[in-house]
Design an enzyme around this catalytic site. Sequence first.
Site, PDB file in Angstrom:
ATOM      1  N   ARG A   1      60.766  42.195  39.167  1.00 59.80           N
ATOM      2  CA  ARG A   1      61.082  41.345  37.999  1.00 59.80           C
ATOM      3  C   ARG A   1      59.756  40.871  37.406  1.00 59.80           C
ATOM      4  O   ARG A   1      58.689  41.187  37.937  1.00 59.80           O
ATOM      5  CB  ARG A   1      61.902  40.136  38.442  1.00 59.80           C
TER       6      ARG A   1
ATOM      7  N   CYS B   1      56.510  44.508  29.509  1.00 59.09           N
ATOM      8  CA  CYS B   1      55.377  44.509  28.588  1.00 59.09           C
ATOM      9  C   CYS B   1      55.602  43.381  27.573  1.00 59.09           C
ATOM     10  O   CYS B   1      56.660  43.330  26.942  1.00 59.09           O
ATOM     11  CB  CYS B   1      55.313  45.865  27.891  1.00 59.09           C
TER      12      CYS B   1
ATOM     13  N   ASN C   1      61.761  33.144  33.073  1.00 60.79           N
ATOM     14  CA  ASN C   1      61.428  32.579  34.378  1.00 60.79           C
ATOM     15  C   ASN C   1      59.980  32.883  34.710  1.00 60.79           C
ATOM     16  O   ASN C   1      59.542  34.036  34.634  1.00 60.79           O
ATOM     17  CB  ASN C   1      62.320  33.173  35.477  1.00 60.79           C
ATOM     18  N   GLU C   2      59.246  31.849  35.015  1.00 57.23           N
ATOM     19  CA  GLU C   2      57.874  32.006  35.528  1.00 57.23           C
ATOM     20  C   GLU C   2      57.092  33.128  34.835  1.00 57.23           C
ATOM     21  O   GLU C   2      56.679  34.109  35.460  1.00 57.23           O
ATOM     22  CB  GLU C   2      57.903  32.251  37.038  1.00 57.23           C
TER      23      GLU C   2
ATOM     24  N   CYS D   1      49.307  43.907  30.673  1.00 54.22           N
ATOM     25  CA  CYS D   1      49.894  45.245  30.629  1.00 54.22           C
ATOM     26  C   CYS D   1      48.889  46.128  29.888  1.00 54.22           C
ATOM     27  O   CYS D   1      48.322  45.710  28.872  1.00 54.22           O
ATOM     28  CB  CYS D   1      51.216  45.168  29.863  1.00 54.22           C
TER      29      CYS D   1
ATOM     30  N   CYS E   1      49.322  49.086  28.363  1.00 47.78           N
ATOM     31  CA  CYS E   1      49.901  50.170  27.544  1.00 47.78           C
ATOM     32  C   CYS E   1      49.175  50.238  26.192  1.00 47.78           C
ATOM     33  O   CYS E   1      48.410  49.348  25.823  1.00 47.78           O
ATOM     34  CB  CYS E   1      51.398  49.947  27.356  1.00 47.78           C
TER      35      CYS E   1
ATOM     36  N   GLU F   1      61.870  23.839  40.491  1.00 45.22           N
ATOM     37  CA  GLU F   1      62.179  24.520  41.755  1.00 45.22           C
ATOM     38  C   GLU F   1      61.340  23.913  42.866  1.00 45.22           C
ATOM     39  O   GLU F   1      60.156  23.614  42.662  1.00 45.22           O
ATOM     40  CB  GLU F   1      61.800  26.007  41.688  1.00 45.22           C
TER      41      GLU F   1
ATOM     42  N   TRP G   1      58.419  33.699  51.284  1.00 46.03           N
ATOM     43  CA  TRP G   1      57.248  34.540  50.994  1.00 46.03           C
ATOM     44  C   TRP G   1      55.946  33.952  51.531  1.00 46.03           C
ATOM     45  O   TRP G   1      54.877  34.497  51.296  1.00 46.03           O
ATOM     46  CB  TRP G   1      57.136  34.791  49.486  1.00 46.03           C
TER      47      TRP G   1
ATOM     48  N   LYS H   1      67.202  36.703  50.738  1.00 45.99           N
ATOM     49  CA  LYS H   1      68.374  36.278  51.514  1.00 45.99           C
ATOM     50  C   LYS H   1      68.007  35.296  52.628  1.00 45.99           C
ATOM     51  O   LYS H   1      68.861  34.561  53.099  1.00 45.99           O
ATOM     52  CB  LYS H   1      69.151  37.478  52.055  1.00 45.99           C
ATOM     53  N   PHE H   2      66.719  35.294  53.030  1.00 39.30           N
ATOM     54  CA  PHE H   2      66.328  34.326  54.053  1.00 39.30           C
ATOM     55  C   PHE H   2      65.457  33.205  53.488  1.00 39.30           C
ATOM     56  O   PHE H   2      64.791  32.486  54.224  1.00 39.30           O
ATOM     57  CB  PHE H   2      65.638  35.033  55.223  1.00 39.30           C
TER      58      PHE H   2
HETATM   59  C1  GAL Z   1      60.035  31.227  42.351  1.00 40.20           C
HETATM   60  C2  GAL Z   1      61.022  31.989  41.466  1.00 40.20           C
HETATM   61  C3  GAL Z   1      62.415  31.968  42.056  1.00 40.20           C
HETATM   62  C4  GAL Z   1      62.369  32.323  43.519  1.00 40.20           C
HETATM   63  C5  GAL Z   1      61.425  31.379  44.232  1.00 40.20           C
HETATM   64  C6  GAL Z   1      61.331  31.622  45.716  1.00 40.20           C
HETATM   65  O1  GAL Z   1      58.717  31.540  42.100  1.00 40.20           O
HETATM   66  O2  GAL Z   1      61.074  31.432  40.186  1.00 40.20           O
HETATM   67  O3  GAL Z   1      63.239  32.858  41.351  1.00 40.20           O
HETATM   68  O4  GAL Z   1      61.947  33.637  43.656  1.00 40.20           O
HETATM   69  O5  GAL Z   1      60.146  31.543  43.699  1.00 40.20           O
HETATM   70  O6  GAL Z   1      60.397  30.750  46.313  1.00 40.20           O
END
Ligand code: GAL
Length: 685
Positions: free
Chosen positions: A117, A121, A155-156, A162, A164, A309, A317, A358-359
Amino acid sequence: MKQTKHRFQPKFLLHGADYNYEQWLDYPDILAEDFRLMQEAHCNVMNVGIFAWAMLEPAEGLYQFDWLDRLLDSLHGNGIQAILATPSGAKPPWMSQAYPEIRRVDEYGRREPHRQRHNHCPTSPVYRQKVRQINTLLAERYGAHPALLMWHVSNEYNAHGCHCDLCYAAFREWLRNRYGSLDALNHAWWTTFWSHRYTDWSQIEPVDISIHGLMLDWQRFNSDQVLDFFLAEIEPLRASTPEVPLTTNFMRPDVGLDYWRFAEHVDVVAWDSYPRWHSQPEEWPVGVETAFYHDLHRSYKKQPFLLMESTPSVTNWQGISRPKKPNMHLLSAMQAVAHGADGVQYFQWRQSRGGEEKFHGAVVSHINGRHTRVFQDVQNVGACLAQLSPATAVSPQAEVALLYDFQNEWALQLAQLQRSEEKLYQERCIAHYQSFWQMGIPVDLISSAATDLSPYRLIIAPMLYMLRDGIAERLETFVRQGGTLILTYLSGLVDTSDLCFIGSSPLRPLLGLWVEQTDVLFAHDVQTMALEADNELGLTGSYPVTHYADIVHMETAVPVARYGHDYYAGQAALTVNQLGDGCCYYIAGRPDGRFLLDFYAALGKKLGLARTLQAPLPLGVTAQRRRHSDQATLFLMNFHSGSQIIELDSDVYTDAMTQEQLNGRVELEPFGVCVLYPDRKESLQ
Ligand code: GAL
């Protein structure tokens, strides 16, 4: 700072999450459970539709909005508002297949396959057109829906670039506008170096990190181009729903966007914060860093912001992300509010069943239901937010400003200086900020483009390597009119084009000295700055200097501290220069946190800077204030893993959560937070 005409003023503090309803359409029991649990968690808002394009337009021109109708109706029926997203953050596979040009190209000319995601471009007219179509339909269909609170645009966004043909053509056009001629460009980029002189615009390819001017302009262009995409994205929203405010979720500064400029075009700043709680032996440095970023987001518009968020538990991550320890969730939520947030929201409401996240932590986990510590923590935050004063509270006018500038950071990152990996611009800005956090003195962040410096009494500009047009003059005026300015090593070296100043730096009159050389220290090298006897700040002793040590020639400045070692021992390491009614300090070598705290405490005393509480705060504790009409709110936060006692001022306070009356002192448990209303009505400017 320019403001958009739509100002977002919520009537209560927002509490909610990203809700991916569309992932659960085949699970009616789960959907029913969701609305019940949202009520229990005191949620009043949900961010919806963020990555829903494939469900909104499953095939080109074939739209299905019935599920989104049901979602918004259900939210409304449950008293929950919707922050409705435009879906451009992720494109459906059919679109990538039909229109390959919407997929980003890397620096080797390879077009990305359809995946992930946030990788379209930004120039592609086809993608812009597709976005316009879907946004127009969303705005027309939901603009008047009673659940709609605000637009969550895309989003973000990131400005990773890019490569191109369309982006290159746009970049070359951007350069023509900036430089007018190739001669001017060749001069600005110093392209005679390694024989890089361009003779035709078409030769310019932003892949050469040896030409710093080129890469700096490429980053500026990418930032501008993403902003241009955003402005195109919001056109149909503004046209159909002029009264509906809009935002997009910003991130920490590492995505290549100049958010100072972007913020002018959103109605409220929102950002996504993922601190690495419990990742260090002491918690409070993470608290300081997070506070800095909250203050940065408050400062973009000098208005309250939204925490769009945050994780209610772990972040998948981050490699290692520990579940939040008891109290930490409430503390981190209240920290955002203390620094200016009008809402606390999570990623995500419900853990998805499959896919990369999912986690990731969620309010509702795969276990389902309310019987988890995370759910109860969230419920507790919701209950606390509901008790706080209405949300239009502002933060007091800070007397201290810290200059944090993206373009300076990009230029500094490119510069192949010694110890290049350790220039660490953001970290150093946070190191200076930390002292004020520890003292409970509010700080605004400002950019190099800030024109009105008059509200401030103290401005700190760490490593102001690049002097963008006009900033040296504005800082000089600030000082002459009575302000106190702090500058450091690695400052005033290049102009807006990243060309080095010849002869003397424009900072010379401010500093009252010139820098001959910067010594660079290995880890085993020893250097110190020893305070002069009877210096004007009343500081004593000696402090370590690491990494960088400027060797300076004094003109009108006087030394406050001198180096203790090596061939330049005895030369000035910290100076002050009186200029007009103010003065400029120069910290010539990189100091540690102990020096910065002592230095800023002394300076705070000299300038009479107001602290949130008079008594010194214990380690790991900070105090911040907000105000709503004449009601001040005091937030006391303990980022220490042990209990801490805080001496209150002479006022009587009411605890916002328990309604108990308090005076004298408060004991905060590990990671404890306390929100107090002083009984005395306060007028914070
Ligand atoms: C943000 C993103 C969300 C989700 C989240 C996970 O950067 O906007 O969609 O991926 O991270 O921490």
